[in-house]
Design a protein around this motif. Structure first.
Motif, PDB file in Angstrom:
ATOM      1  N   LYS A   1       0.831  -1.205   0.000  1.00 20.84           N
ATOM      2  CA  LYS A   1       0.000   0.000   0.000  1.00 20.84           C
ATOM      3  C   LYS A   1       0.866   1.255   0.000  1.00 20.84           C
ATOM      4  CE  LYS A   1      -3.965   1.987   2.296  1.00 20.84           C
ATOM      5  NZ  LYS A   1      -4.059   2.958   3.302  1.00 20.84           N
ATOM      6  N   ARG A   2       1.911   1.257   0.819  1.00 21.15           N
ATOM      7  CA  ARG A   2       2.814   2.403   0.885  1.00 21.15           C
ATOM      8  C   ARG A   2       3.526   2.615  -0.456  1.00 21.15           C
ATOM      9  NH1 ARG A   2       7.078   1.748   5.221  1.00 21.15           N
ATOM     10  NH2 ARG A   2       5.236   1.635   6.511  1.00 21.15           N
ATOM     11  N   LEU A   3       3.923   1.539  -1.097  1.00 21.18           N
ATOM     12  CA  LEU A   3       4.588   1.635  -2.392  1.00 21.18           C
ATOM     13  C   LEU A   3       3.667   2.250  -3.439  1.00 21.18           C
ATOM     14  CD1 LEU A   3       6.927   1.023  -4.341  1.00 21.18           C
ATOM     15  CD2 LEU A   3       5.966  -1.278  -4.611  1.00 21.18           C
ATOM     16  N   VAL A   4       2.429   1.769  -3.509  1.00 26.95           N
ATOM     17  CA  VAL A   4       1.468   2.292  -4.482  1.00 26.95           C
ATOM     18  C   VAL A   4       1.166   3.764  -4.196  1.00 26.95           C
ATOM     19  CG1 VAL A   4      -0.926   2.099  -5.307  1.00 26.95           C
ATOM     20  CG2 VAL A   4       0.474   0.039  -5.046  1.00 26.95           C
ATOM     21  N   GLU A   5       0.983   4.116  -2.930  1.00 23.02           N
ATOM     22  CA  GLU A   5       0.731   5.519  -2.576  1.00 23.02           C
ATOM     23  C   GLU A   5       1.898   6.407  -2.991  1.00 23.02           C
ATOM     24  OE1 GLU A   5      -0.018   5.269   1.621  1.00 23.02           O
ATOM     25  OE2 GLU A   5      -2.127   4.711   1.333  1.00 23.02           O
ATOM     26  N   SER A   6       3.120   5.928  -2.784  1.00 20.32           N
ATOM     27  CA  SER A   6       4.311   6.705  -3.155  1.00 20.32           C
ATOM     28  C   SER A   6       4.408   6.872  -4.665  1.00 20.32           C
ATOM     29  CB  SER A   6       5.578   6.023  -2.627  1.00 20.32           C
ATOM     30  OG  SER A   6       5.555   5.984  -1.225  1.00 20.32           O
ATOM     31  N   LEU A   7       4.146   5.813  -5.409  1.00 21.42           N
ATOM     32  CA  LEU A   7       4.180   5.909  -6.874  1.00 21.42           C
ATOM     33  C   LEU A   7       3.100   6.854  -7.382  1.00 21.42           C
ATOM     34  CD1 LEU A   7       4.889   2.175  -7.750  1.00 21.42           C
ATOM     35  CD2 LEU A   7       6.403   4.116  -8.208  1.00 21.42           C
ATOM     36  N   ASN A   8       1.898   6.745  -6.839  1.00 18.13           N
ATOM     37  CA  ASN A   8       0.794   7.610  -7.276  1.00 18.13           C
ATOM     38  C   ASN A   8       1.023   9.074  -6.922  1.00 18.13           C
ATOM     39  OD1 ASN A   8      -0.793   5.712  -8.630  1.00 18.13           O
ATOM     40  ND2 ASN A   8      -1.759   5.035  -6.735  1.00 18.13           N
ATOM     41  N   ALA A   9       1.907   9.339  -5.970  1.00 20.84           N
ATOM     42  CA  ALA A   9       2.220  10.724  -5.605  1.00 20.84           C
ATOM     43  C   ALA A   9       3.192  11.372  -6.586  1.00 20.84           C
ATOM     44  CB  ALA A   9       2.797  10.761  -4.190  1.00 20.84           C
ATOM     45  N   LEU A  10       3.828  10.587  -7.427  1.00 22.81           N
ATOM     46  CA  LEU A  10       4.774  11.116  -8.401  1.00 22.81           C
ATOM     47  C   LEU A  10       4.035  11.700  -9.606  1.00 22.81           C
ATOM     48  CD1 LEU A  10       7.365   8.196  -8.431  1.00 22.81           C
ATOM     49  CD2 LEU A  10       7.613  10.413  -7.308  1.00 22.81           C
ATOM     50  N   GLU A  11       4.524  12.806 -10.097  1.00 29.99           N
ATOM     51  CA  GLU A  11       3.909  13.441 -11.261  1.00 29.99           C
ATOM     52  C   GLU A  11       4.050  12.531 -12.477  1.00 29.99           C
ATOM     53  OE1 GLU A  11       4.544  17.376 -14.060  1.00 29.99           O
ATOM     54  OE2 GLU A  11       5.307  17.396 -12.006  1.00 29.99           O
ATOM     55  N   GLY A  12       2.937  12.297 -13.163  1.00 25.62           N
ATOM     56  CA  GLY A  12       2.946  11.496 -14.381  1.00 25.62           C
ATOM     57  C   GLY A  12       2.958   9.997 -14.157  1.00 25.62           C
ATOM     58  N   VAL A  13       2.830   9.571 -12.905  1.00 27.63           N
ATOM     59  CA  VAL A  13       2.858   8.136 -12.607  1.00 27.63           C
ATOM     60  C   VAL A  13       1.533   7.734 -11.968  1.00 27.63           C
ATOM     61  CG1 VAL A  13       4.020   6.305 -11.293  1.00 27.63           C
ATOM     62  CG2 VAL A  13       5.352   8.182 -12.263  1.00 27.63           C
ATOM     63  N   SER A  14       0.989   6.617 -12.433  1.00 28.67           N
ATOM     64  CA  SER A  14      -0.200   6.058 -11.798  1.00 28.67           C
ATOM     65  C   SER A  14       0.011   4.562 -11.622  1.00 28.67           C
ATOM     66  CB  SER A  14      -1.458   6.330 -12.636  1.00 28.67           C
ATOM     67  OG  SER A  14      -1.350   5.708 -13.904  1.00 28.67           O
ATOM     68  N   CYS A  15      -0.601   4.016 -10.597  1.00 28.67           N
ATOM     69  CA  CYS A  15      -0.377   2.614 -10.278  1.00 28.67           C
ATOM     70  C   CYS A  15      -1.609   2.050  -9.582  1.00 28.67           C
ATOM     71  CB  CYS A  15       0.844   2.502  -9.370  1.00 28.67           C
ATOM     72  SG  CYS A  15       1.390   0.822  -9.099  1.00 28.67           S
ATOM     73  N   CYS A  16      -2.035   0.877 -10.001  1.00 26.62           N
ATOM     74  CA  CYS A  16      -3.154   0.187  -9.339  1.00 26.62           C
ATOM     75  C   CYS A  16      -2.626  -0.534  -8.102  1.00 26.62           C
ATOM     76  CB  CYS A  16      -3.782  -0.831 -10.285  1.00 26.62           C
ATOM     77  SG  CYS A  16      -4.591  -0.072 -11.706  1.00 26.62           S
ATOM     78  N   ASP A  17      -3.522  -0.844  -7.191  1.00 27.97           N
ATOM     79  CA  ASP A  17      -3.149  -1.562  -5.978  1.00 27.97           C
ATOM     80  C   ASP A  17      -2.575  -2.936  -6.325  1.00 27.97           C
ATOM     81  OD1 ASP A  17      -4.000   0.483  -4.319  1.00 27.97           O
ATOM     82  OD2 ASP A  17      -6.005  -0.356  -4.075  1.00 27.97           O
ATOM     83  N   ALA A  18      -1.683  -3.405  -5.471  1.00 21.24           N
ATOM     84  CA  ALA A  18      -1.132  -4.755  -5.615  1.00 21.24           C
ATOM     85  C   ALA A  18      -2.242  -5.749  -5.295  1.00 21.24           C
ATOM     86  CB  ALA A  18       0.042  -4.940  -4.668  1.00 21.24           C
ATOM     87  N   GLU A  19      -2.289  -6.822  -6.076  1.00 21.99           N
ATOM     88  CA  GLU A  19      -3.311  -7.850  -5.842  1.00 21.99           C
ATOM     89  C   GLU A  19      -2.631  -9.198  -5.699  1.00 21.99           C
ATOM     90  OE1 GLU A  19      -6.533  -7.840  -8.614  1.00 21.99           O
ATOM     91  OE2 GLU A  19      -6.679  -5.678  -8.606  1.00 21.99           O
ATOM     92  N   GLY A  20      -2.526  -9.678  -4.483  1.00 22.08           N
ATOM     93  CA  GLY A  20      -2.028 -11.023  -4.253  1.00 22.08           C
ATOM     94  C   GLY A  20      -0.524 -11.186  -4.205  1.00 22.08           C
ATOM     95  N   ALA A  21       0.220 -10.145  -4.489  1.00 23.08           N
ATOM     96  CA  ALA A  21       1.683 -10.245  -4.445  1.00 23.08           C
ATOM     97  C   ALA A  21       2.258  -8.846  -4.244  1.00 23.08           C
ATOM     98  CB  ALA A  21       2.210 -10.857  -5.739  1.00 23.08           C
ATOM     99  N   MET A  22       3.563  -8.779  -4.127  1.00 24.16           N
ATOM    100  CA  MET A  22       4.222  -7.487  -3.951  1.00 24.16           C
ATOM    101  C   MET A  22       4.556  -6.845  -5.289  1.00 24.16           C
ATOM    102  SD  MET A  22       4.676  -6.197  -0.926  1.00 24.16           S
ATOM    103  CE  MET A  22       6.115  -5.159  -1.056  1.00 24.16           C
ATOM    104  N   TYR A  23       3.989  -7.334  -6.359  1.00 21.45           N
ATOM    105  CA  TYR A  23       4.269  -6.763  -7.669  1.00 21.45           C
ATOM    106  C   TYR A  23       3.269  -5.665  -7.985  1.00 21.45           C
ATOM    107  CZ  TYR A  23       6.952 -11.049  -8.112  1.00 21.45           C
ATOM    108  OH  TYR A  23       7.835 -12.068  -7.899  1.00 21.45           O
ATOM    109  N   VAL A  24       3.779  -4.516  -8.394  1.00 17.55           N
ATOM    110  CA  VAL A  24       2.923  -3.442  -8.881  1.00 17.55           C
ATOM    111  C   VAL A  24       3.476  -2.995 -10.229  1.00 17.55           C
ATOM    112  CG1 VAL A  24       2.165  -2.671  -6.596  1.00 17.55           C
ATOM    113  CG2 VAL A  24       4.181  -1.634  -7.629  1.00 17.55           C
ATOM    114  N   PHE A  25       2.608  -2.455 -11.043  1.00 16.35           N
ATOM    115  CA  PHE A  25       2.988  -2.098 -12.401  1.00 16.35           C
ATOM    116  C   PHE A  25       2.599  -0.651 -12.680  1.00 16.35           C
ATOM    117  CE2 PHE A  25       2.135  -6.601 -12.046  1.00 16.35           C
ATOM    118  CZ  PHE A  25       3.308  -7.139 -12.549  1.00 16.35           C
TER     119      PHE A  25
END
Length: 153
Positions: free
Chosen positions: A102-126
């Motif tokens: 959750k912290r990783l996704v929130e940090s990525l989404n806070a970056l300008e020009g970056v969006s990221c969906c929540d991790a589902e079932g693993a620590m992988y986010v895209f």
């Protein structure tokens, strides 16, 4: 496999699935430990035999790795002396992984020009990175595709 079975795919002609699991990548998360398994579904006995032969040529987990695989596929059950401790540790691991994802996704989404969906079932986010018009123009000027230009910078 559970989802494939629920969809009625297992056993249907043409359906094939390979599952891999390793003790170093699961809940046990013991980096450096060697042990795991492979399950083949929907393959002919001949293909299965050849893949098993191929795998056995180079894979030989030590005793500790074999014990860990056994513990991974048959964890303590209610009534076992170690069950309460196992559940406590397992739940703490899952809670920690969820919090960090959750912290990783929130940090990525806070970056300008970056969006990221929540991790589902693993620590992988895209994350999706949207380059500015200025960055795209600079890439074109350099004779590179924008994604290549971005990665090389």
């Amino acid at each position: 496999k559970k989802v494939a079975a629920e969809l009625g795919l297992v056993g249907k002609p043409g359906f094939q699935m390979v599952s891999f699991h390793s003790v170093s990548k699961g809940v046990l998360g013991e980096c450096g430990r060697r042990g795991g398994y492979m399950e083949l579904v929907g393959f002919s006995p001949e293909v299965t035999a050849q893949l098993n032969k191929l795998a056995s040529l180079s894979l030989c987990p030590n005793v500790v790795g074999q014990i860990m695989v056994d513990l991974m596929v048959k964890p303590p059950v209610e009534g076992d002396e170690s069950y309460d401790l196992y559940v406590k540790e397992r739940d703490a691991i899952f809670t920690s992984l969820k919090r960090r994802a959750k912290r990783l996704v929130e940090s990525l989404n806070a970056l300008e020009g970056v969006s990221c969906c929540d991790a589902e079932g693993a620590m992988y986010v895209f994350p999706r990175v949207r380059l500015s018009k200025k960055a795209v123009a600079a890439a074109q000027e350099a004779g590179k595709s924008p994604d290549t230009f971005y990665c090389l910078r």
